[in-house]
Design a protein around this motif. Sequence first.
Motif, short mmCIF file in Angstrom:
data_model
loop_
_atom_site.label_atom_id
_atom_site.label_comp_id
_atom_site.label_asym_id
_atom_site.label_seq_id
_atom_site.Cartn_x
_atom_site.Cartn_y
_atom_site.Cartn_z
N THR A 19 0.84 -1.21 0.00
CA THR A 19 0.00 0.00 0.00
C THR A 19 0.87 1.26 0.00
OG1 THR A 19 -0.31 0.00 2.42
CG2 THR A 19 -1.93 -1.18 1.11
N CYS A 53 -0.81 2.82 -2.94
CA CYS A 53 -1.90 3.65 -2.42
C CYS A 53 -1.43 4.99 -1.87
CB CYS A 53 -2.65 2.89 -1.33
SG CYS A 53 -3.20 1.27 -1.88
N VAL A 99 -5.23 -6.21 7.44
CA VAL A 99 -4.04 -6.43 8.27
C VAL A 99 -3.57 -5.09 8.85
CG1 VAL A 99 -1.59 -7.06 8.18
CG2 VAL A 99 -3.30 -8.58 7.19
N ASP A 132 -6.26 -3.60 11.29
CA ASP A 132 -6.31 -4.33 12.58
C ASP A 132 -5.10 -3.98 13.46
OD1 ASP A 132 -8.64 -5.63 11.86
OD2 ASP A 132 -7.85 -7.65 12.11
N THR A 177 -7.96 -0.08 1.74
CA THR A 177 -7.49 -0.14 0.34
C THR A 177 -7.84 -1.48 -0.31
OG1 THR A 177 -5.35 -1.01 1.00
CG2 THR A 177 -5.55 1.39 0.88
N GLY A 189 -11.52 -4.67 3.30
CA GLY A 189 -11.42 -3.56 4.25
C GLY A 189 -12.62 -2.63 4.12
N ILE A 228 -14.35 -1.38 9.45
CA ILE A 228 -15.55 -0.87 10.12
C ILE A 228 -15.84 -1.68 11.38
CG2 ILE A 228 -18.05 -0.50 9.82
CD1 ILE A 228 -17.42 -0.55 6.75
N LYS A 263 -13.05 -3.43 15.74
CA LYS A 263 -12.30 -4.58 16.29
C LYS A 263 -10.86 -4.43 15.82
CE LYS A 263 -15.52 -8.48 16.41
NZ LYS A 263 -15.82 -9.76 15.78
N LYS A 282 -5.72 -16.95 15.67
CA LYS A 282 -5.98 -15.74 14.88
C LYS A 282 -6.77 -14.73 15.72
CE LYS A 282 -7.90 -14.90 10.45
NZ LYS A 282 -7.23 -13.75 9.96
N ASN A 283 -6.40 -13.49 15.61
CA ASN A 283 -7.10 -12.37 16.27
C ASN A 283 -7.32 -12.63 17.77
OD1 ASN A 283 -7.36 -11.12 13.76
ND2 ASN A 283 -9.28 -12.16 13.35
N PHE A 307 -8.65 2.89 -4.86
CA PHE A 307 -7.61 1.94 -4.47
C PHE A 307 -7.78 0.56 -5.11
CE2 PHE A 307 -7.75 4.85 -0.71
CZ PHE A 307 -6.49 5.41 -0.91
N THR A 343 -5.57 -1.21 -8.25
CA THR A 343 -4.31 -1.97 -8.19
C THR A 343 -4.43 -3.24 -7.36
OG1 THR A 343 -3.65 -0.62 -6.29
CG2 THR A 343 -2.84 0.08 -8.46
N LEU A 344 -5.60 -3.47 -6.77
CA LEU A 344 -5.76 -4.66 -5.91
C LEU A 344 -5.81 -5.92 -6.78
CD1 LEU A 344 -6.26 -5.47 -2.89
CD2 LEU A 344 -8.69 -5.53 -3.47
N PRO A 345 -5.00 -6.94 -6.44
CA PRO A 345 -5.04 -8.17 -7.24
C PRO A 345 -6.45 -8.77 -7.32
CG PRO A 345 -3.20 -8.22 -5.68
CD PRO A 345 -4.00 -6.99 -5.37
N LYS A 370 -22.88 -3.02 7.62
CA LYS A 370 -21.98 -3.48 8.69
C LYS A 370 -21.96 -2.43 9.81
CE LYS A 370 -17.99 -5.24 10.63
NZ LYS A 370 -16.69 -5.80 10.64
N1 NAD Z 1 -11.42 -6.06 12.32
C1 NAD Z 1 -12.35 -6.72 11.67
O1 NAD Z 1 -13.56 -6.54 11.93
C2 NAD Z 1 -11.99 -7.65 10.57
C3 NAD Z 1 -12.97 -8.18 9.73
C4 NAD Z 1 -12.58 -9.02 8.70
C5 NAD Z 1 -11.25 -9.32 8.51
N2 NAD Z 1 -10.30 -8.81 9.34
C6 NAD Z 1 -8.88 -9.10 9.15
O2 NAD Z 1 -8.48 -8.57 7.90
C7 NAD Z 1 -7.36 -9.29 7.42
C8 NAD Z 1 -7.52 -9.56 5.93
O3 NAD Z 1 -7.68 -8.31 5.29
P1 NAD Z 1 -7.45 -8.13 3.72
O4 NAD Z 1 -8.18 -9.19 3.00
O5 NAD Z 1 -7.76 -6.72 3.43
O6 NAD Z 1 -5.92 -8.52 3.54
P2 NAD Z 1 -4.54 -7.70 3.57
O7 NAD Z 1 -4.62 -6.51 4.43
O8 NAD Z 1 -3.51 -8.71 3.87
O9 NAD Z 1 -4.40 -7.25 2.05
C9 NAD Z 1 -4.29 -8.22 1.04
C10 NAD Z 1 -3.08 -7.98 0.15
O10 NAD Z 1 -3.36 -6.88 -0.73
C11 NAD Z 1 -2.31 -5.89 -0.64
N3 NAD Z 1 -3.00 -4.63 -0.92
C12 NAD Z 1 -3.84 -3.96 -0.11
N4 NAD Z 1 -4.40 -2.94 -0.78
C13 NAD Z 1 -3.88 -2.93 -2.01
C14 NAD Z 1 -4.09 -2.13 -3.16
N5 NAD Z 1 -5.00 -1.15 -3.17
N6 NAD Z 1 -3.36 -2.39 -4.27
C15 NAD Z 1 -2.48 -3.44 -4.29
N7 NAD Z 1 -2.26 -4.25 -3.25
C16 NAD Z 1 -2.97 -4.00 -2.11
C17 NAD Z 1 -1.76 -6.07 0.74
O11 NAD Z 1 -0.46 -5.57 0.82
C18 NAD Z 1 -1.81 -7.59 0.90
O12 NAD Z 1 -0.71 -8.16 0.26
C19 NAD Z 1 -7.25 -10.55 8.25
O13 NAD Z 1 -6.16 -10.43 9.14
C20 NAD Z 1 -8.56 -10.57 9.05
O14 NAD Z 1 -8.42 -11.17 10.31
C21 NAD Z 1 -10.64 -7.97 10.35
#
Ligand code: NAD
Length: 330
Positions: A36, A40, A90, A93, A113, A117, A123, A126, A135-136, A153, A156-158, A201
Motif C-alpha cells: 500500500t 496507495c 491487516v 487491525d 485499500t 477492508g 468498520i 475490532k 488468529k485475532n 484503491f 491496483t488490488l489483485p 456493517k
Molecule cells: N477487524 C475486523 O472486523 C476484521 C474483519 C474481517 C477481517 N479482518 C482481518 O483482515 C485481514 C484480511 O484483510 P485483507 O483481505 O484486506 O488482507 P490484507 O490486508 O492482507 O491485504 C491483502 C493484500 O493486498 C495488498 N493490498 C492492499 N491494498 C492494495 C491495493 N489497493 N493495491 C495493491 N495491493 C494491495 C496487501 O499488501 C496484501 O498483500 C485478516 O487479518 C482478518 O483477520 C478484520
Amino acid sequence: MKQAELGFTFDISHTFASYCEANEINQAFIITDENTRKFCLPLLPQRFPVITIPPGEVSKTLATVETILGELLEKNAGRHAVIFNLGGGVVTDIGGFAASIYKRGIRYVNIPTTLLGMVDAAIGGKTGVDFQFYKNYLGTFYQPDAVLVSLQFLDTLPEEEKESAWAEVVKTALIAGKEVVRMIKSEEPLPKIIASVASLKQEICEKDPRDEDIRQLLNFGHTIGHAYESYRLSIGDPVMHGTAVAKGMLYETILAVRLGLLSDAEADRMLNLITDQTHVSGLNEEEFRGLMPFLAGDKKNRQGFIVFSLPTAIGQGAYGIKVPQADLKF
Ligand SMILES: NC(=O)c1ccc[n+]([C@@H]2O[C@H](COP(=O)([O-])OP(=O)(O)OC[C@H]3O[C@@H](n4cnc5c(N)ncnc54)[C@H](O)[C@@H]3O)[C@@H](O)[C@H]2O)c1
C-alpha cells in the motif's frame, strides 16, 4: 460506543486534505504495508511521516505492534497525534490496535485499500493481532474516528483479493440485507453495492459494538469456513478466506434447511446465488471429514455444541444456534 464517521469519496486526496483541515490535525502518522506504500500512498497528499510494515497476515504479531509503537515514540508522537491506517484488514487491525494502546489510546482513521477492508475489516472497531497459533487472539474494541472509503484503491488490488472479498459481500447481503441481494442480482454499480454493505456493517455494529448479540449474524458461513481454512492449512494447501466462507455458506444453508429454519425454495435461491457469485462448489466428503476435527476448536463453541449463525430467509438470519457436533452430517 459511538461508531466512526463513514465517508465515501472518489477523490481521496481531496477528502484526506479536507478531513485533516476540518479536524485541525497537526501531528499524524500514516501506517502502510509495503504494497500500500507503493500503490496507495501516492494517492494521498504527502503530509505526514509514514510507518511501513511487511504485507500479509505474518505481520499481525505483537512484534509488529512493538515496532510501530517504537517508531511513534521515536518520532515523538503526542497524545493528540492521529494515526491513518492505509491498507487492508491487516494494516487496519494492527494500526488500530497500536492506536488503542499508545499512551492509553490515541485517535485513528481507517482508509481501507482492499475490498474486504471497505465492506468489513475497517468498520466496527475490532482491532488486534494473532497470538501463537490463534488468529485475532489479542485485541481491543476501539473505534476509529472515521473510515474514509475510496474505490480508487481497487484499481491496483489483485483480482483474487477482490474475488475473495466478494464472498463476504454476498454473505452480509444474504444474512442481513435483502435489498443488497436485489442489488447484486440486478448487477447494480459496484460503488453502490460497496456503500450499502459498508453501511449495513456499520448499522449492525452500532447495535452491537462488542459482538455479543446481533453482530454474530455476520459469522454466517464462518463456523464451517474457518474449520475448512484450518484443515487446508494443515494439509499444506491453503485457500483464500473467501473460498472457505463460500463453502461454509453452502454447507450452512443446507444445515438451516435440515434444522427447519429455512424453506427448500429459499435455500435453492441462496445456493444458486452463492455459486453464481463466487464460483465455489460445495464441500466434498473428504473435505467434510477433514474439517471436522477443526470444528471442535472454534472459539464460538459452547459445552460440546457447535454454534452457528444461519439464514432463515433471504436477507435474514438467526444467531447463537447450537448444534451437537454429532448431528453434523455430510
Ligand atoms: N477487524 C475486523 O472486523 C476484521 C474483519 C474481517 C477481517 N479482518 C482481518 O483482515 C485481514 C484480511 O484483510 P485483507 O483481505 O484486506 O488482507 P490484507 O490486508 O492482507 O491485504 C491483502 C493484500 O493486498 C495488498 N493490498 C492492499 N491494498 C492494495 C491495493 N489497493 N493495491 C495493491 N495491493 C494491495 C496487501 O499488501 C496484501 O498483500 C485478516 O487479518 C482478518 O483477520 C478484520
